[in-house]
Enzyme design. Structure first.
Site, PDB file in Angstrom:
ATOM      1  N   TYR A 155       0.865  -1.187   0.000  1.00 21.89           N
ATOM      2  CA  TYR A 155       0.000   0.000   0.000  1.00 21.89           C
ATOM      3  C   TYR A 155       0.895   1.229   0.000  1.00 21.89           C
ATOM      4  O   TYR A 155       1.847   1.304   0.793  1.00 21.89           O
ATOM      5  CB  TYR A 155      -0.890  -0.007   1.241  1.00 21.89           C
ATOM      6  CG  TYR A 155      -1.774   1.216   1.407  1.00 21.89           C
ATOM      7  CD1 TYR A 155      -1.499   2.167   2.390  1.00 21.89           C
ATOM      8  CD2 TYR A 155      -2.886   1.407   0.590  1.00 21.89           C
ATOM      9  CE1 TYR A 155      -2.315   3.278   2.553  1.00 21.89           C
ATOM     10  CE2 TYR A 155      -3.714   2.524   0.755  1.00 21.89           C
ATOM     11  CZ  TYR A 155      -3.419   3.456   1.735  1.00 21.89           C
ATOM     12  OH  TYR A 155      -4.230   4.549   1.887  1.00 21.89           O
ATOM     13  N   ASP A 161       9.442   3.126  -0.810  1.00 19.66           N
ATOM     14  CA  ASP A 161       8.408   3.812  -0.028  1.00 19.66           C
ATOM     15  C   ASP A 161       8.684   3.587   1.458  1.00 19.66           C
ATOM     16  O   ASP A 161       8.354   2.543   2.014  1.00 19.66           O
ATOM     17  CB  ASP A 161       7.014   3.279  -0.408  1.00 19.66           C
ATOM     18  CG  ASP A 161       5.918   3.972   0.387  1.00 19.66           C
ATOM     19  OD1 ASP A 161       4.733   3.690   0.115  1.00 19.66           O
ATOM     20  OD2 ASP A 161       6.248   4.783   1.290  1.00 19.66           O
ATOM     21  N   LYS A 207       4.551   9.916   8.254  1.00 21.13           N
ATOM     22  CA  LYS A 207       4.500   9.370   9.621  1.00 21.13           C
ATOM     23  C   LYS A 207       5.584   9.959  10.538  1.00 21.13           C
ATOM     24  O   LYS A 207       5.506  11.103  10.955  1.00 21.13           O
ATOM     25  CB  LYS A 207       4.553   7.838   9.551  1.00 21.13           C
ATOM     26  CG  LYS A 207       3.335   7.232   8.812  1.00 21.13           C
ATOM     27  CD  LYS A 207       3.344   5.740   8.795  1.00 21.13           C
ATOM     28  CE  LYS A 207       2.367   5.177   7.808  1.00 21.13           C
ATOM     29  NZ  LYS A 207       0.982   5.172   8.295  1.00 21.13           N
TER      30      LYS A 207
HETATM   31  P1  KE4 Z   1      -0.801   8.694   4.260  1.00 22.50           P
HETATM   32  O1  KE4 Z   1      -1.349   9.334   2.997  1.00 22.50           O
HETATM   33  O2  KE4 Z   1      -1.853   7.869   4.982  1.00 22.50           O
HETATM   34  O3  KE4 Z   1      -0.056   9.672   5.140  1.00 22.50           O
HETATM   35  O4  KE4 Z   1       0.352   7.656   3.798  1.00 22.50           O
HETATM   36  C1  KE4 Z   1       0.038   6.658   2.855  1.00 22.50           C
HETATM   37  C2  KE4 Z   1       1.032   5.514   2.983  1.00 22.50           C
HETATM   38  C3  KE4 Z   1       2.026   5.390   2.024  1.00 22.50           C
HETATM   39  N1  KE4 Z   1       2.948   4.398   2.098  1.00 22.50           N
HETATM   40  C4  KE4 Z   1       2.929   3.506   3.121  1.00 22.50           C
HETATM   41  C5  KE4 Z   1       3.975   2.432   3.159  1.00 22.50           C
HETATM   42  C6  KE4 Z   1       1.930   3.594   4.137  1.00 22.50           C
HETATM   43  O5  KE4 Z   1       1.926   2.684   5.140  1.00 22.50           O
HETATM   44  C7  KE4 Z   1       0.961   4.604   4.067  1.00 22.50           C
HETATM   45  C8  KE4 Z   1      -0.156   4.736   5.092  1.00 22.50           C
HETATM   46  N2  KE4 Z   1      -0.293   3.648   6.009  1.00 22.50           N
HETATM   47  C9  KE4 Z   1      -1.618   3.417   6.556  1.00 22.50           C
HETATM   48  C10 KE4 Z   1      -1.507   2.306   7.611  1.00 22.50           C
HETATM   49  N3  KE4 Z   1      -1.197   1.054   7.048  1.00 22.50           N
HETATM   50  C11 KE4 Z   1      -2.234   4.633   7.125  1.00 22.50           C
HETATM   51  C12 KE4 Z   1      -3.457   4.372   7.970  1.00 22.50           C
HETATM   52  C13 KE4 Z   1      -4.718   4.820   7.289  1.00 22.50           C
HETATM   53  O6  KE4 Z   1      -4.840   4.661   6.059  1.00 22.50           O
HETATM   54  O7  KE4 Z   1      -5.593   5.335   8.028  1.00 22.50           O
END
Ligand code: KE4
Length: 429
Positions: free
Chosen positions: A144, A239, A267
């Site tokens: 993801y 990523d 994060k």
């Molecule tokens: P954000 O757009 O949510 O800040 O980041 C996206 C993203 C991109 N790449 C990786 C490897 C990530 O884990 C994420 C976001 N992770 C999720 C949890 N697995 C965020 C939680 C959510 O979607 O509410």
């Protein structure tokens, strides 16, 4: 455990937000039941609106590596606020954070701050396409990379939790440029590139997958991806939104000795405030507007308060801190595995540094297909038994749990203690 107020708030929230939440994985769809509405956090703990105290292993899905309300982070944000919340102009704070990033990750020769991981990965894909003049890129099943259109193909995290193969609304004309393969299978990548390497702009990967639950790269896999990219003129995008400054001071690239063309962050570098970033080789990054033609922008990019939170967080991530995270996390993983064995419940505990997942599976879990064989019903019963015992885990089999520097050995022993009867309860279903 009382949940009356959470239930009342959830009913109100469903009149306001789709599914009652502002991000899908928070809705407990992967485990059932009512999501807890959180009133406050402090250190390793959170308190929900019904007053239940919880040991928190979600940590806002990774950002809170120092725990909730670290005094230095609070002070830095308050000081920044006193000078002004946002200027929409360059400010010293963005330089100070960027220099900290570059000092730990010299492969980040240039970077651009934004406000989420999704912005960072979406921009990185656009940049790779602009730099190479190629439209296709390769991602992996179960990885993801945020909710950007090109990346919502066989994604993990909330998409996996909800069992959505891909998201409607992403035009087929766009999705066809997103190639997907199983993760951790280098031969499959070599075969794909042998056939059409000249049309592929980039490979994007989570270096340690967190969004199918934690998947550990096979020895040589990441280095192999890098070699394939070099051979075929594609860019390697690592990523590190989740792994950056989490799995080591130099992130996963530092841990595994990678030299990525581009890397994305989120994060931890925001310390709990909205921050994303992408960066890498100057030759590539200097194609980004206004230095080059590839457009990317954001009203609150480099926001002084978020920069202050990120800097205060990174400044407190010392080598001794990573050692402590390693020791605490190893004890937690070993203790949970021992409790599962004692309860006769087959599990795999995958861990890299302070991110880990308990898979309810008898066999090894090393890619999306093997992760999907997990017994999500058992996970859901275990999750709720742990929650009843005051332990707050990610509400999905396909997510990573996080240990912070605020967690104590006592927190970990309490968690292991609660896990014994929780595994027994999980087995009963
Ligand atoms: P954000 O757009 O949510 O800040 O980041 C996206 C993203 C991109 N790449 C990786 C490897 C990530 O884990 C994420 C976001 N992770 C999720 C949890 N697995 C965020 C939680 C959510 O979607 O509410």
């Amino acid at each position: 455990m009382k949940t009356d107020l959470s239930q009342k708030l959830f009913a109100r929230a469903q009149q306001l937000f789709p599914g009652g939440v502002n991000s899908p994985v928070r809705a407990f769809r992967g485990v059932g039941g009512t999501p807890r509405f959180i009133a406050r956090g402090r250190g390793s703990r959170m308190w929900d609106v019904d007053g239940n105290e919880l040991v928190d292993y979600v940590g806002s899905w990774g950002p809170l590596i120092l725990g909730h309300c670290h005094p230095d982070v609070m002070r830095a944000v308050q000081e920044a606020m006193k000078a002004g919340s946002s200027f929409g102009a360059p400010c010293p704070a963005e330089i100070l954070l960027a220099e900290l990033v570059q000092a730990r990750m010299p492969w980040v020769q240039r970077m651009r701050f934004c406000s989420s991981g999704t912005e960072a990965t979406t921009a990185a894909i656009r940049l790779a396409r602009g730099f190479t003049g190629r439209d296709d890129f390769l991602k992996f099943d179960g990885c993801y990379h945020g909710a950007g259109d090109p990346l919502l193909v066989k994604a993990g995290s909330g998409v996996e939790t909800l069992g959505l193969p891909d998201s409607p609304g992403v035009p087929a004309d766009l999705a066809r440029h997103t190639l997907t393969l199983p993760w951790n299978d280098l031969a499959a990548v070599e075969r794909l590139f042998a056939g059409r390497g000249g049309s592929i702009a980039a490979i994007i990967t989570e270096p340690v997958v967190g969004n199918m639950g934690v998947l550990v790269p096979k020895p040589g896999y990441l280095e192999g991806l890098q070699a394939v990219c070099r051979k075929h003129g594609a860019l390697l995008i690592v990523d590190e939104v989740m792994t950056g400054f989490r799995v080591a001071a130099g992130g996963a690239c530092g841990r595994y000795g990678l030299a990525p063309d581009l890397v994305t962050f989120g994060k931890v570098i925001g310390g709990g405030l909205p921050v994303g970033a992408f960066g890498g080789r100057a030759e590539v990054m200097d194609r980004v507007a206004p230095a080059g033609p590839v457009y990317q922008a954001g009203t609150l990019s480099g926001n002084p308060m978020a920069m202050a939170a990120g800097r205060a967080t990174l400044e407190r991530l010392e080598p001794a801190g990573y050692q402590r995270l390693e020791e605490l996390s190893a004890r937690l993983a070993d203790g949970l595995a021992a409790q599962a064995r004692a309860a006769g419940v087959p599990v795999q505990v995958n861990r890299v540094g302070s991110m880990l997942t308990v898979f309810f599976s008898a066999g090894p879990v090393f890619d999306a297909a093997s992760a999907r064989k997990s017994d999500t019903g058992r996970f859901g019963r275990w999750f709720h038994a742990m929650l009843e015992g005051g332990i707050y885990l990610p509400p999905s089999q396909f997510e990573a749990a996080f240990v912070s520097l605020a967690h104590t050995p006592e927190d970990v022993e309490e968690t292991i203690r609660v896990a014994g009867p929780a595994f027994a309860a999980a087995a009963k279903g």
